[in-house]
Design a protein around this motif. Structure first.
Motif, short mmCIF file in Angstrom:
data_model
loop_
_atom_site.label_atom_id
_atom_site.label_comp_id
_atom_site.label_asym_id
_atom_site.label_seq_id
_atom_site.Cartn_x
_atom_site.Cartn_y
_atom_site.Cartn_z
N ALA A 13 53.50 35.81 -69.00
CA ALA A 13 52.66 34.41 -69.47
C ALA A 13 53.64 34.04 -70.77
O ALA A 13 54.09 32.77 -70.79
N GLN A 40 52.47 44.53 -69.23
CA GLN A 40 51.98 45.47 -68.15
C GLN A 40 53.07 46.00 -67.45
O GLN A 40 53.20 47.05 -66.94
N LEU A 41 54.13 45.25 -67.22
CA LEU A 41 55.00 45.44 -66.02
C LEU A 41 56.15 46.77 -66.74
O LEU A 41 57.01 47.06 -65.94
N THR A 44 55.50 49.98 -65.10
CA THR A 44 55.67 50.13 -63.77
C THR A 44 57.01 50.41 -63.16
O THR A 44 57.90 50.25 -64.01
N GLU A 46 59.18 49.63 -59.49
CA GLU A 46 59.60 48.72 -58.95
C GLU A 46 58.64 47.24 -58.57
O GLU A 46 57.57 47.47 -58.27
N ASN A 49 57.76 41.49 -55.50
CA ASN A 49 57.42 40.30 -55.18
C ASN A 49 57.38 39.21 -56.02
O ASN A 49 56.84 38.25 -56.27
N ASP A 142 51.02 47.33 -54.95
CA ASP A 142 51.68 48.52 -54.67
C ASP A 142 51.32 48.86 -53.08
O ASP A 142 51.84 49.87 -52.74
N ARG A 309 45.82 37.66 -61.32
CA ARG A 309 46.48 38.77 -62.03
C ARG A 309 47.69 39.44 -61.56
O ARG A 309 47.92 40.48 -61.15
N ILE A 312 53.74 36.49 -61.36
CA ILE A 312 54.18 35.22 -61.05
C ILE A 312 53.17 34.23 -61.47
O ILE A 312 53.52 33.04 -61.81
#
Ligand SMILES: Cc1cc2nc3c(=O)[nH]c(=O)nc-3n(C[C@H](O)[C@H](O)[C@H](O)COP(=O)(O)OP(=O)(O)OC[C@H]3O[C@@H](n4cnc5c(N)ncnc54)[C@H](O)[C@@H]3O)c2cc1C
Length: 331
Positions: A13, A40-41, A44, A46, A49, A142, A309, A312
């Protein structure tokens, strides 16, 4: 000197808002967060989406790309946390003063809050180590990875049931584990779960440990100049230890994944004096806009959105916040 606009938070965002505001010539400043710039990413592996990456993209790489794109259009980054926001101008010329955790203050005409939310953790051994290797906090993200494998979901609210029902599309079985014998989830969700032959409800039970075993690497060995390079084997979730909260009995359950669905806490406490929030701390915005209860303060992403959440959807809302702020600044 007051800035035009300060973006708080460097997830999808925040970066999207920065790209739009930079391209609009508004010289955005971003306070990225001291501990987890990128949001958050970055925690992680992979991401499959996010549009534009047909082969998927690693979470940290996606966030590095977003940062580079925001930088290209002139965003200035400050690696710190905002601890408070206060009004500092007049009704005719509103201004906001942001306090940073290092003691500095910044003044700005507009603010975009994009600080995301933190998922609650179980706090059991194995959870942190196996995060991204079978431990997940997002079924939409996931679930696909656990096709035809046994799955565990922990939680007893509506989102836990939603995640569990969604995961029955993928898993060979889904076991929903809840520490009490009554669920907070609505009766209709519980009824739906009971009717689903793939779903088992295990009540009065807690997960006390998550176990992993080494699995063979997916990729074949590489050869470099005649030298065989074997990719490192991975440790993935293989099971959980359980304890009955009434009898104290213990048991082991085999599973390939543990989805933790015990709630999220939006990171919005610092903004309480300028932005109205709901009972769980999500910032309230005006309809489909990103306007908060204070003119000139906008909010986007997971700190507002308790439903979708996703990276994208957060990015889309960041775009809207930038356009709302742009319009406000041109008034
Ligand atoms: C393990 C995991 C895997 C996921 N996988 C996917 C996936 O595959 N696909 C997908 O679409 N979504 C996925 N998601 C969801 C996705 O990451 C989020 O929906 C998205 O990151 C939300 O973006 P955001 O910009 O609202 O907030 P965030 O990404 O949470 O970023 C918030 C930012 O605000 C900063 N911040 C917080 N407080 C302050 C403060 N006081 N001052 C300054 N900065 C602050 C933080 O440091 C962070 O940089 C996943 C989430 C997790 C946890």
């Amino acid at each position: 000197m007051a800035h035009n606009v300060i973006i708080i938070g460097s997830g999808p965002a925040g970066y999207t808002a920065a790209i739009y505001l930079g391209r609009a010539g508004l010289d955005p400043v971003m306070v990225t967060g001291a501990l987890t710039p990128g949001g958050q990413l970055v925690n992680t592996t992979e991401v499959e989406n996010f549009p534009g990456f047909p082969e998927g993209v690693m979470g940290p790489e996606l966030m590095d790309n977003m940062r580079a794109q925001a930088k290209r259009f002139g965003t200035e980054f400050i690696a710190d946390d905002v601890t408070a926001i206060e009004s500092a101008g007049s009704d005719d010329a509103p201004l906001y003063r942001l306090a940073l955790s290092d003691g500095e203050t910044l003044e700005t005409r507009a603010v975009i809050i994009a600080t995301g939310s933190n998922f609650r953790k179980l706090g059991v051994p194995g959870e942190v180590e196996l995060s991204g290797h079978g431990v997940s906090y997002c079924a939409t993200c996931d679930g696909f990875f656990f096709r035809d494998k046994p799955i565990v979901v922990v939680g007893g609210g509506d989102s836990a049931f939603e995640e569990a029902l969604f995961l029955t599309r993928f898993g060979s079985s889904v076991t929903l584990i809840h520490r009490r014998d009554e669920f907070r989830a609505s009766q209709i969700m519980v009824d739906r779960a009971k009717e689903n032959p793939k779903l088992t409800l295990l009540t009065n039970t807690v997960v006390t440990e998550i176990h992993g075993t080494e699995t063979a690497p997916a990729a074949p060995a590489l050869s470099l100049g005649g030298l065989a390079l074997n990719p490192k084997p991975q440790v993935n979730v293989s099971g959980v230890s359980l304890k009955n909260t009434v009898t104290g009995e213990t048991a082991e359950l085999e599973t390939a994944a543990v989805f933790v669905a015990i709630g999220h806490t939006p990171a919005t406490d610092f903004a309480a004096s300028v932005a109205s929030r709901d009972e769980d701390g999500y910032i309230i915005v005006d309809g489909a806009s990103t306007r908060t209860s204070t003119p000139g303060i906008f909010a986007a992403g997971d700190c507002v959105d308790r439903v979708y959440r996703q990276a994208i959807s957060a990015a889309g809302m960041g775009c809207r916040a930038a356009l709302d702020a742009q319009e406000y600044l041109s008034e």
